[in-house]
Design an enzyme around this catalytic site. Structure first.
Site, short mmCIF file in Angstrom:
data_model
loop_
_atom_site.label_atom_id
_atom_site.label_comp_id
_atom_site.label_asym_id
_atom_site.label_seq_id
_atom_site.Cartn_x
_atom_site.Cartn_y
_atom_site.Cartn_z
N CYS A 58 23.74 28.61 4.19
CA CYS A 58 23.15 29.56 5.15
C CYS A 58 23.94 30.81 5.11
CB CYS A 58 23.55 29.11 6.74
SG CYS A 58 22.45 27.45 6.90
N GLU A 60 25.30 32.54 7.55
CA GLU A 60 26.42 32.78 8.49
C GLU A 60 27.66 32.18 7.83
OE1 GLU A 60 23.32 31.52 8.88
OE2 GLU A 60 23.05 31.08 11.12
#
Ligand SMILES: O=c1ccn([C@H]2C[C@H](O)[C@@H](CO)O2)c(=O)[nH]1
Ligand SMILES: [Zn+2]
Length: 141
Positions: A58, A60
């Protein structure tokens, strides 16, 4: 000195640039993240997928791991953007990683500039933390 609004606008633009670098041929779901440290450095991330789907990472976590790799660990604001109807909602794994290092505020957004500002505690209520491990091992971090 930047105002808070200028800071958020800059992080928004950086996160959007990262979203445009997304490698997501499988899901076609582009995500971008931009993290600013207390010292004012910005680290971006985008989601990077793989033909072996489970290896995908991901946006993030890439932004956070980049910052940690560069020796940073005091974080102010994380902006996450998705091409989503509502502000993007980070997955559980990212919430856990965000909670590990902490950040003053997480700003969730989308390409239409809807914003949702959340604390780590709001993102991951009653989360698991290293404090539980300290009871078993006094020198593990
Ligand atoms: O907050 C999120 C949610 C999903 N994804 C990625 C993982 C995968 O590449 C794609 C679809 O789940 O979006 C992120 O990067 N961040
Ligand atoms: Zn995630």
């Amino acid at each position: 000195m930047k105002t808070n609004q200028e800071k958020v606008e800059l992080l928004y633009e950086k996160a959007k640039e990262a979203l445009n670098n997304s490698y997501s041929p499988y899901s076609k779901f582009k995500v971008g993240a931009a993290l600013i440290t207390k010292s004012g450095k910005i680290y971006t991330g985008t989601n990077v997928e793989n033909a072996s789907y489970g290896l995908s990472m991901c946006a993030e976590r890439i932004a956070i791991f980049k910052a940690i790799s560069e020796g940073e660990k005091d974080f102010e604001t994380l902006v996450v953007i998705g091409d989503t109807e509502k502000p993007i909602s980070p997955c559980g794994a990212c919430r856990q990683v965000i909670a590990e290092f902490g950040v003053d505020e997480v700003i969730l957004t989308n390409l239409k500039k809807d914003f949702k500002v959340m604390s780590v505690e709001e993102l991951l209520p009653y989360g698991f933390s290293g404090e539980e491990l300290d009871d078993k091992n006094t020198n593990n971090r």
